[in-house]
Design a protein around this motif. Structure first.
Motif, PDB file in Angstrom:
ATOM      1  N   ILE A 176      11.040  -2.847 -10.885  1.00  0.00           N
ATOM      2  CA  ILE A 176      10.624  -2.587 -12.260  1.00  0.00           C
ATOM      3  C   ILE A 176       9.561  -1.505 -12.199  1.00  0.00           C
ATOM      4  O   ILE A 176       8.615  -1.607 -11.421  1.00  0.00           O
ATOM      5  N   HIS A 177       9.723  -0.473 -12.998  1.00  0.00           N
ATOM      6  CA  HIS A 177       8.937   0.760 -13.058  1.00  0.00           C
ATOM      7  C   HIS A 177       9.483   1.772 -12.046  1.00  0.00           C
ATOM      8  O   HIS A 177       9.495   1.512 -10.842  1.00  0.00           O
ATOM      9  N   VAL A 178       9.943   2.857 -12.556  1.00  0.00           N
ATOM     10  CA  VAL A 178      10.531   3.901 -11.713  1.00  0.00           C
ATOM     11  C   VAL A 178       9.484   4.462 -10.766  1.00  0.00           C
ATOM     12  O   VAL A 178       9.760   4.673  -9.583  1.00  0.00           O
ATOM     13  N   PHE A 179       8.253   4.676 -11.290  1.00  0.00           N
ATOM     14  CA  PHE A 179       7.226   5.241 -10.406  1.00  0.00           C
ATOM     15  C   PHE A 179       6.558   4.171  -9.549  1.00  0.00           C
ATOM     16  O   PHE A 179       6.600   4.238  -8.326  1.00  0.00           O
ATOM     17  N   LYS A 180       5.960   3.186 -10.161  1.00  0.00           N
ATOM     18  CA  LYS A 180       5.190   2.188  -9.398  1.00  0.00           C
ATOM     19  C   LYS A 180       6.038   1.439  -8.382  1.00  0.00           C
ATOM     20  O   LYS A 180       5.587   1.155  -7.280  1.00  0.00           O
ATOM     21  N   GLY A 181       7.267   1.101  -8.749  1.00  0.00           N
ATOM     22  CA  GLY A 181       8.124   0.339  -7.856  1.00  0.00           C
ATOM     23  C   GLY A 181       9.166   1.177  -7.151  1.00  0.00           C
ATOM     24  O   GLY A 181       9.356   1.079  -5.944  1.00  0.00           O
ATOM     25  N   GLY A 185       0.793  -1.222   0.000  1.00  0.00           N
ATOM     26  CA  GLY A 185       0.000   0.000   0.000  1.00  0.00           C
ATOM     27  C   GLY A 185       0.827   1.274   0.000  1.00  0.00           C
ATOM     28  O   GLY A 185       0.422   2.295  -0.549  1.00  0.00           O
ATOM     29  N   SER A 186       2.009   1.203   0.622  1.00  0.00           N
ATOM     30  CA  SER A 186       2.819   2.421   0.753  1.00  0.00           C
ATOM     31  C   SER A 186       4.280   2.070   0.963  1.00  0.00           C
ATOM     32  O   SER A 186       4.643   0.909   1.149  1.00  0.00           O
ATOM     33  N   ALA A 187       5.114   3.116   0.953  1.00  0.00           N
ATOM     34  CA  ALA A 187       6.549   2.930   1.182  1.00  0.00           C
ATOM     35  C   ALA A 187       6.813   2.360   2.574  1.00  0.00           C
ATOM     36  O   ALA A 187       7.776   1.621   2.783  1.00  0.00           O
ATOM     37  N   SER A 188       5.948   2.687   3.527  1.00  0.00           N
ATOM     38  CA  SER A 188       6.144   2.184   4.897  1.00  0.00           C
ATOM     39  C   SER A 188       6.000   0.662   4.951  1.00  0.00           C
ATOM     40  O   SER A 188       6.656  -0.011   5.764  1.00  0.00           O
ATOM     41  N   ASP A 189       5.150   0.105   4.074  1.00  0.00           N
ATOM     42  CA  ASP A 189       5.005  -1.356   4.009  1.00  0.00           C
ATOM     43  C   ASP A 189       6.333  -1.990   3.589  1.00  0.00           C
ATOM     44  O   ASP A 189       6.730  -3.037   4.098  1.00  0.00           O
ATOM     45  N   VAL A 190       7.019  -1.342   2.637  1.00  0.00           N
ATOM     46  CA  VAL A 190       8.301  -1.859   2.154  1.00  0.00           C
ATOM     47  C   VAL A 190       9.369  -1.691   3.220  1.00  0.00           C
ATOM     48  O   VAL A 190      10.193  -2.584   3.441  1.00  0.00           O
TER      49      VAL A 190
END
Length: 343
Positions: free
Chosen positions: A63-68, A42-47
Motif C-alpha cells: 500500500i502506497h506506491v512510494f512508501k511501500g 529502513g531500506s529496500a535491502s531489508d526487504v
C-alpha cells in the motif's frame, strides 16, 4: 503462494484497516499473506533479506506506491501496489519521489486506485500504463461493540454528562498528523459552542505524530466545546459513531476515507472538507455535505441540525451508496483475481 504485504501499520488507522482487510481477501483465496510494517524497514535491502529468509516469498503487495512500492523494486518477485492518497496528492510534487513511483509502476504487475479520479490523477501526473491501473473502491464492513457505554465514553473524554440526550456530538475521526488538519475547525466551532452549548466536537484517533499531538492537546485545552478522546477499538469506534450526530472530516488530503464510508454505512450524516478525495465519494446534499471554510462548516451544521428532511436524505442515500459501490465481496473478488496474476 506465500505473499509479503507491505503497509504502514499504525494501529487503528485507515491504512492498517485496509491492509488487514486486503490480507483477509488474499488468505481466503488459499494463499499465505504476511503483513509487514513499512515503518520498521529502513531500506529496500531489508526487504530483500526478508524475502530470502526461509521459507521465503513468491510475490508481494504494497500500500502506497512510494512508501511501500519502492521497497519492492529489487526483490526479484512479481508484485502489485495500491495507491495511497499521499502518492498523488503529496509525493508526486517531489521530483525524486515521482521518478521512483514511475519506476515502481513500470515494474508492478498491477496497481489499484480507490476511485476513477485517483486513477485519472495518476495517469495525468505520472508516466504509467493505464491498463495496469484497476479501480476498486474500498469494501466496507461495520461492527458495533455491544458493550459500549456512551455516557461513560463522554465522561472519560471530559464532556459534562448532565444533558447527554440533548447533546449534538460532531465526531472527527483521524490519526493525529498534520495532513488530517484536526485543528482546522477549532476556532469556528468554539465560537459556535459558546452560542449553542449543546453542540460539541470530539476528536478521536491514534497519536501518530508526537510533536503535532502535543500541539493538538494544547489547542483543545483552550477551545470551548472541543474535546480529545482516547482511541478506541474499531467496534467501539463504530458504536461511538452510531451515537454521534455527524461524522466530520477536515483533512487536507485523502485517498478514500474509511471513516467517512463507515459512518455512511452506520447511518450518520457526513460533513467533509471539499477536497478531491472526499468529493469523489460524497455528492453535496445527496450523500453528505462538503464545506470549503470553517465558517461554511458552521453554517451547514446549523442547517443540518434544523433540516430533518436533509438529514434523512443524506443518511438514506449514503447507506444506499455504500451497498451499491463499496461491496466487500466485490472487493474480495477483485483482489483475489489480481493476486492470481502474480503467479
Amino acid at each position: 503462494m506465500r505473499v509479503l504485504f507491505l503497509a504502514c501499520l499504525s494501529p487503528k488507522t485507515g491504512n492498517c484497516t485496509t491492509a488487514e482487510r486486503i490480507r483477509d481477501h488474499v488468505v481466503a483465496a488459499g494463499h499465505s499473506c504476511v503483513l509487514c510494517d513499512t515503518r520498521e524497514l529502513g531500506s529496500a535491502s531489508d526487504v530483500t533479506s526478508l524475502m530470502t529468509t526461509a521459507p521465503g516469498f513468491e510475490a508481494a503487495l504494497a500500500i502506497h506506491v512510494f512508501k511501500g512500492g519502492r521497497l519492492l523494486l529489487d526483490t526479484g518477485v512479481p508484485f502489485g501496489v495500491v495507491f495511497g492518497g499521499t502518492d498523488v496528492n503529496e509525493d508526486v510534487k517531489d521530483v525524486h519521489k515521482r521518478a521512483m513511483m514511475e519506476e515502481v509502476l513500470h515494474k508492478a504487475r498491477f496497481a489499484v486506485a480507490f476511485t476513477d479520479r485517483l486513477k485519472e490523477q495518476a495517469e495525468t501526473l505520472l508516466v504509467c500504463e493505464s491498463k495496469k491501473i484497476h479501480v476498486q473502491p474500498q469494501g466496507i464492513e461495520t461492527r458495533v461493540a455491544s458493550h459500549f457505554r456512551w455516557r461513560d465514553f463522554l465522561h472519560s473524554t471530559g464532556v459534562s454528562t448532565e444533558k447527554v440526550e440533548d447533546l449534538r456530538v460532531f465526531l472527527l475521526v483521524c490519526g493525529l498528523r498534520r495532513v488530517k488538519d484536526p485543528l482546522y475547525l477549532l476556532e469556528a466551532f468554539s465560537e459556535w459552542h459558546i452560542e449553542n452549548p449543546l453542540v460539541i466536537l470530539i476528536i478521536i484517533g491514534p497519536k501518530i505524530d508526537p510533536v503535532f499531538t502535543a500541539e493538538v492537546e494544547e489547542r483543545v485545552k483552550r477551545s470551548a466545546g472541543v474535546f480529545l478522546a482516547d482511541e478506541l477499538s474499531k467496534e467501539e469506534l463504530h458504536a461511538a459513531m452510531q451515537k454521534s450526530f455527524t461524522l466530520v472530516n477536515s483533512s487536507l488530503s485523502e485517498g478514500m476515507s474509511a471513516a467517512v464510508l463507515e459512518a455512511m454505512d452506520l447511518g450518520l450524516p457526513i460533513l467533509a472538507r471539499d477536497i478531491p478525495g472526499n468529493a469523489a465519494i460524497i455528492k453535496h446534499e445527496v450523500t453528505g455535505l462538503l464545506y470549503s471554510t470553517p465558517q461554511e462548516f458552521v453554517s451547514m451544521s446549523k442547517t443540518l441540525l434544523e433540516d430533518l428532511e436533509l438529514q434523512e436524505r443524506v443518511v438514506r442515500n449514503g447507506k444506499n451508496y455504500i451497498k451499491t459501490c463499496h461491496n466487500l465481496m466485490e472487493e474480495r473478488t477483485t483482489y483475489q483475481h489480481l493476486v492470481e496474476s502474480l503467479h
